[in-house]
Design an enzyme around this catalytic site. Structure first.
Site, PDB file in Angstrom:
ATOM      1  N   GLU A  88      11.454  -3.054  11.877  1.00 19.45           N
ATOM      2  CA  GLU A  88      12.688  -2.287  11.872  1.00 19.45           C
ATOM      3  C   GLU A  88      12.437  -0.816  12.127  1.00 19.45           C
ATOM      4  O   GLU A  88      11.312  -0.329  11.995  1.00 19.45           O
ATOM      5  CB  GLU A  88      13.405  -2.468  10.543  1.00 19.45           C
ATOM      6  CG  GLU A  88      12.547  -2.112   9.359  1.00 19.45           C
ATOM      7  CD  GLU A  88      13.228  -2.499   8.050  1.00 19.45           C
ATOM      8  OE1 GLU A  88      14.021  -1.685   7.581  1.00 19.45           O
ATOM      9  OE2 GLU A  88      12.976  -3.598   7.541  1.00 19.45           O
ATOM     10  N   GLY A 160       4.583  -0.072   7.237  1.00 17.60           N
ATOM     11  CA  GLY A 160       3.171  -0.011   7.594  1.00 17.60           C
ATOM     12  C   GLY A 160       2.531   1.301   7.206  1.00 17.60           C
ATOM     13  O   GLY A 160       3.207   2.312   7.017  1.00 17.60           O
ATOM     14  N   GLU A 161       1.216   1.266   7.077  1.00 20.45           N
ATOM     15  CA  GLU A 161       0.433   2.481   6.819  1.00 20.45           C
ATOM     16  C   GLU A 161      -0.270   2.837   8.135  1.00 20.45           C
ATOM     17  O   GLU A 161      -1.178   2.113   8.577  1.00 20.45           O
ATOM     18  CB  GLU A 161      -0.581   2.213   5.692  1.00 20.45           C
ATOM     19  CG  GLU A 161      -1.693   3.228   5.547  1.00 20.45           C
ATOM     20  CD  GLU A 161      -1.227   4.694   5.504  1.00 20.45           C
ATOM     21  OE1 GLU A 161      -0.253   5.022   4.820  1.00 20.45           O
ATOM     22  OE2 GLU A 161      -1.866   5.510   6.212  1.00 20.45           O
ATOM     23  N   SER A 192       3.216   9.916   8.546  1.00 23.96           N
ATOM     24  CA  SER A 192       3.136   9.882   7.084  1.00 23.96           C
ATOM     25  C   SER A 192       2.087   8.864   6.655  1.00 23.96           C
ATOM     26  O   SER A 192       2.072   7.731   7.115  1.00 23.96           O
ATOM     27  CB  SER A 192       4.503   9.494   6.520  1.00 23.96           C
ATOM     28  OG  SER A 192       4.459   9.487   5.108  1.00 23.96           O
ATOM     29  N   SER A 215       2.149  11.108   1.367  1.00 22.69           N
ATOM     30  CA  SER A 215       2.983  10.632   0.272  1.00 22.69           C
ATOM     31  C   SER A 215       2.253  10.906  -1.030  1.00 22.69           C
ATOM     32  O   SER A 215       1.272  10.241  -1.346  1.00 22.69           O
ATOM     33  CB  SER A 215       3.234   9.130   0.437  1.00 22.69           C
ATOM     34  OG  SER A 215       3.901   8.912   1.656  1.00 22.69           O
ATOM     35  N   LEU A 216       2.741  11.900  -1.758  1.00 23.78           N
ATOM     36  CA  LEU A 216       2.063  12.308  -2.990  1.00 23.78           C
ATOM     37  C   LEU A 216       2.703  11.613  -4.192  1.00 23.78           C
ATOM     38  O   LEU A 216       2.059  10.847  -4.894  1.00 23.78           O
ATOM     39  CB  LEU A 216       2.118  13.835  -3.111  1.00 23.78           C
ATOM     40  CG  LEU A 216       1.187  14.496  -4.114  1.00 23.78           C
ATOM     41  CD1 LEU A 216      -0.270  14.159  -3.840  1.00 23.78           C
ATOM     42  CD2 LEU A 216       1.392  16.017  -4.095  1.00 23.78           C
ATOM     43  N   ASN A 291      15.194   5.628  -2.902  1.00 23.91           N
ATOM     44  CA  ASN A 291      16.191   4.730  -2.355  1.00 23.91           C
ATOM     45  C   ASN A 291      15.899   3.399  -3.060  1.00 23.91           C
ATOM     46  O   ASN A 291      14.927   2.720  -2.725  1.00 23.91           O
ATOM     47  CB  ASN A 291      15.939   4.622  -0.841  1.00 23.91           C
ATOM     48  CG  ASN A 291      17.185   4.309  -0.079  1.00 23.91           C
ATOM     49  OD1 ASN A 291      18.082   3.626  -0.574  1.00 23.91           O
ATOM     50  ND2 ASN A 291      17.241   4.796   1.144  1.00 23.91           N
ATOM     51  N   CYS A 334      12.400   1.980   4.134  1.00 23.71           N
ATOM     52  CA  CYS A 334      11.363   1.134   4.725  1.00 23.71           C
ATOM     53  C   CYS A 334      11.430  -0.313   4.276  1.00 23.71           C
ATOM     54  O   CYS A 334      11.364  -0.588   3.085  1.00 23.71           O
ATOM     55  CB  CYS A 334       9.985   1.603   4.288  1.00 23.71           C
ATOM     56  SG  CYS A 334       9.655   3.265   4.661  1.00 23.71           S
TER      57      CYS A 334
HETATM   58  N1  SAH Z   1       2.706   4.200   4.718  1.00 23.08           N
HETATM   59  C1  SAH Z   1       3.104   5.536   5.002  1.00 23.08           C
HETATM   60  C2  SAH Z   1       4.362   5.668   5.805  1.00 23.08           C
HETATM   61  C3  SAH Z   1       5.535   4.785   5.490  1.00 23.08           C
HETATM   62  S1  SAH Z   1       6.630   5.171   4.204  1.00 23.08           S
HETATM   63  C4  SAH Z   1       3.186   6.336   3.726  1.00 23.08           C
HETATM   64  O1  SAH Z   1       2.961   5.773   2.668  1.00 23.08           O
HETATM   65  O2  SAH Z   1       3.410   7.536   3.789  1.00 23.08           O
HETATM   66  C5  SAH Z   1       7.415   6.703   4.543  1.00 23.08           C
HETATM   67  C6  SAH Z   1       7.773   7.450   3.259  1.00 23.08           C
HETATM   68  O3  SAH Z   1       8.833   6.776   2.548  1.00 23.08           O
HETATM   69  C7  SAH Z   1       6.609   7.527   2.296  1.00 23.08           C
HETATM   70  O4  SAH Z   1       6.558   8.812   1.726  1.00 23.08           O
HETATM   71  C8  SAH Z   1       6.985   6.490   1.255  1.00 23.08           C
HETATM   72  O5  SAH Z   1       6.318   6.712   0.049  1.00 23.08           O
HETATM   73  C9  SAH Z   1       8.484   6.657   1.185  1.00 23.08           C
HETATM   74  N2  SAH Z   1       9.223   5.541   0.599  1.00 23.08           N
HETATM   75  C10 SAH Z   1       8.939   4.227   0.638  1.00 23.08           C
HETATM   76  N3  SAH Z   1       9.865   3.511  -0.016  1.00 23.08           N
HETATM   77  C11 SAH Z   1      10.764   4.393  -0.476  1.00 23.08           C
HETATM   78  C12 SAH Z   1      11.962   4.252  -1.232  1.00 23.08           C
HETATM   79  N4  SAH Z   1      12.390   3.073  -1.630  1.00 23.08           N
HETATM   80  N5  SAH Z   1      12.655   5.398  -1.527  1.00 23.08           N
HETATM   81  C13 SAH Z   1      12.222   6.613  -1.106  1.00 23.08           C
HETATM   82  N6  SAH Z   1      11.107   6.801  -0.381  1.00 23.08           N
HETATM   83  C14 SAH Z   1      10.374   5.702  -0.077  1.00 23.08           C
END
Ligand code: SAH
Length: 343
Positions: A88, A160-161, A192, A215-216, A291, A334
């Site tokens: 998606e 995905g990462e 990211s 992503s911290l 979210n 995501c």
């Molecule tokens: N794997 C990568 C990129 C994908 S996620 C990563 O971890 O950064 C993109 C961003 O959305 C990341 O910061 C992730 O932590 C955040 N994210 C994932 N699920 C989320 C949710 N339910 N609500 C808010 N942010 C979310």
């Protein structure tokens, strides 16, 4: 599944074309045609060459299977890959242009507790052309071409990462920025990562000066490990060192994502700790309220608390933005949409 022609660089396409006994300029027609979002069967090349290509390569490796339009104007796309896997993406409309969020893997194996992408683990990596194919398909659906792009920015923040699929992602970035293709500036691309330190350091040497986003989501390694299993492998201090190295190599400031989760990381003490941690770093913080994902038992911080968190950072001199939550009525986060379709 056949191979993906969109994986190939202009040089690789040239080799193919020459091996087929065709003139070199056909390679340019193919690369440019694909960049316009054409299927192989639509490429303006002689029928014999087209037939050879369709025999070896997927005609349309990434097909838009469904489109959902949100009340806020954003659009969510469900893509079908040639092997039937679903991924998606989201198109977000801003004043300055359209940002497309792409997936880099089918599923994810990082296991973050707040994320829907990881619910079924990692199914497979996407190829470079399958990542690019998402941009090509949406640009075409929006009426764009390679010269008149409807997509101004790309963020690698879908399922995905990215650094768990390093080679394909780097190849995708080279294709996306390539002249003759969509020729997007690296400055308009954000990647990211959950913080895979060795790959972050390696990426600093690729000479792709994009917006590196990490992503911290926590202020200590212990708290981070509660929602992000990867924190058991890499320390926040090592992530900071890798970020500093990226800055040293590219001159680009880096960005931290911090998702605000009620009762977990969103109170004033956390804001102060985050400000202290980031003081003096050439960085920006993107705050976003969680979210909420139905399968996970975590709640978003209140809007009021999110604003207070932002105020603490700003008062401490940390550059920060509280992002609007976009597309929450269409499964914007995501993996939410794919999860819905699989269940
Ligand atoms: N794997 C990568 C990129 C994908 S996620 C990563 O971890 O950064 C993109 C961003 O959305 C990341 O910061 C992730 O932590 C955040 N994210 C994932 N699920 C989320 C949710 N339910 N609500 C808010 N942010 C979310």
């Amino acid at each position: 599944m056949k191979s993906v022609l969109q994986d190939k660089s202009p040089e690789e396409i040239s080799e193919l074309v020459l091996a087929a006994g065709e003139k070199p300029f056909r390679a340019v027609q193919i690369f440019e045609g694909l960049a316009n979002g054409k299927k192989i069967s639509e490429l303006p090349v002689p029928p014999a060459l087209r037939a050879q290509l369709t025999a070896a390569f997927e005609d349309e490796p990434v097909r838009i299977a469904e489109t959902f339009v949100s009340r806020d104007g954003s659009e969510k796309f469900l893509f079908e890959l040639a092997d039937g896997n679903l991924i998606e993406g989201v198109l977000m409309r801003y004043k300055y242009g359209n940002t497309q969020c792409v997936s880099t893997q089918v599923g994810c194996r990082m296991g973050c507790k707040f994320c829907a992408s990881t619910l079924g683990g990692r199914i497979r990596d996407l190829t470079a052309g399958e990542i690019l194919g998402q941009v090509l398909a949406v640009n075409r659906a929006e009426g764009g071409t390679r010269r008149e792009r409807k997509i101004t920015n790309v963020v690698l923040m879908g399922s995905g990462e990215p650094f768990d699929n390093y080679d394909n992602v780097v190849k995708f970035l080279r294709l996306l920025t390539r002249e003759g293709g969509l020729a997007m500036s690296a400055r308009n691309i954000s990647l990211s990562t959950c913080g895979l330190v060795p790959e972050m350091r390696r990426f600093a040497e690729e000479n792709i000066p994009l917006n590196l986003t990490v992503s911290l989501h926590a202020v200590t390694d212990g708290e981070r490990a509660r929602t992000m299993p990867i924190a058991n492998r890499y320390k926040i201090a090592d992530i900071f060192e890798a970020c500093a190295y990226y800055f040293e190599r590219t001159g680009r400031r880096y960005i931290f994502e911090y998702t605000l989760i009620a009762g977990e990381n969103a109170d004033e003490a956390h804001a102060l700790a985050l400000a202290k941690l980031l003081r003096g770093k050439p960085c920006h913080v993107n705050l976003i309220r969680l979210n909420a994902v139905k399968e996970r038992h975590l709640c978003a911080a209140e809007e009021r608390d999110a604003r207070a968190f932002l105020a603490v950072l700003e008062k401490s001199g940390i550059s920060a933005t509280l992002r609007r939550s976009i597309g929450s009525d269409i499964g914007g986060a995501c993996g939410q949409l794919r999860a819905k379709f699989l269940s």
